[in-house]
Design a protein around this motif. Sequence first.
Motif, PDB file in Angstrom:
ATOM      1  N   MET A  83      28.191  35.899  36.445  1.00 39.13           N
ATOM      2  CA  MET A  83      28.347  37.303  36.810  1.00 39.13           C
ATOM      3  C   MET A  83      28.336  38.162  35.550  1.00 39.13           C
ATOM      4  O   MET A  83      29.216  38.025  34.699  1.00 39.13           O
ATOM      5  CB  MET A  83      29.653  37.504  37.584  1.00 39.13           C
ATOM      6  CG  MET A  83      29.798  36.595  38.789  1.00 39.13           C
ATOM      7  SD  MET A  83      31.232  36.982  39.806  1.00 39.13           S
ATOM      8  CE  MET A  83      32.554  36.644  38.663  1.00 39.13           C
ATOM      9  N   LEU A  86      29.726  43.364  35.163  1.00 38.43           N
ATOM     10  CA  LEU A  86      30.673  43.481  36.273  1.00 38.43           C
ATOM     11  C   LEU A  86      31.155  44.919  36.447  1.00 38.43           C
ATOM     12  O   LEU A  86      31.299  45.672  35.475  1.00 38.43           O
ATOM     13  CB  LEU A  86      31.855  42.552  36.047  1.00 38.43           C
ATOM     14  CG  LEU A  86      31.549  41.082  36.360  1.00 38.43           C
ATOM     15  CD1 LEU A  86      32.547  40.156  35.687  1.00 38.43           C
ATOM     16  CD2 LEU A  86      31.553  40.859  37.867  1.00 38.43           C
ATOM     17  N   ASP A  90      33.293  44.936  42.146  1.00 39.44           N
ATOM     18  CA  ASP A  90      33.128  43.492  42.285  1.00 39.44           C
ATOM     19  C   ASP A  90      34.471  42.775  42.431  1.00 39.44           C
ATOM     20  O   ASP A  90      34.503  41.561  42.664  1.00 39.44           O
ATOM     21  CB  ASP A  90      32.391  42.916  41.067  1.00 39.44           C
ATOM     22  CG  ASP A  90      30.956  43.398  40.961  1.00 39.44           C
ATOM     23  OD1 ASP A  90      30.518  43.688  39.828  1.00 39.44           O
ATOM     24  OD2 ASP A  90      30.275  43.477  42.005  1.00 39.44           O
ATOM     25  N   VAL A 120      38.151  43.287  38.138  1.00 31.83           N
ATOM     26  CA  VAL A 120      37.383  44.036  37.142  1.00 31.83           C
ATOM     27  C   VAL A 120      38.059  45.382  36.936  1.00 31.83           C
ATOM     28  O   VAL A 120      38.139  46.186  37.874  1.00 31.83           O
ATOM     29  CB  VAL A 120      35.923  44.225  37.583  1.00 31.83           C
ATOM     30  CG1 VAL A 120      35.132  44.917  36.466  1.00 31.83           C
ATOM     31  CG2 VAL A 120      35.287  42.884  37.937  1.00 31.83           C
TER      32      VAL A 120
END
Length: 122
Positions: A83, A86, A90, A120
Amino acid sequence: QVQLVESGGGLVQAGGSLRLSCAASGRTFSNYNMGWFRQAPGKAREFVAGISWSGSSTVHADSVKGRFTISRDKAKNTVNLQMNSLKPEDTAVYYCAATYGTTWSADYMTYWGRGTLVTVSS
């Protein structure tokens, strides 16, 4: 029977990266299509990415396309989700799932892990 255990979640700043892993046990793991789903507080569980049993075919949700990449290592019995870039949206619990089918809906998954939390911050 397939057992799935996720790892790699944590707290990261917006724009950062994380790599999630899903360790699978069970001798038929290699026959399953594997997926990642996520569930944010107060929201339904949603599809993130899926990969075929052979690893030759992948699909990603529009919301993560170009930022997330699913892969699998059949020798290690793992499925990974890289990932990047970010965003605060998310933030969710991320789940690994297994299915024989090709319908990437939570209702069609046969086995689930217990999830790993990704947060995040902005």
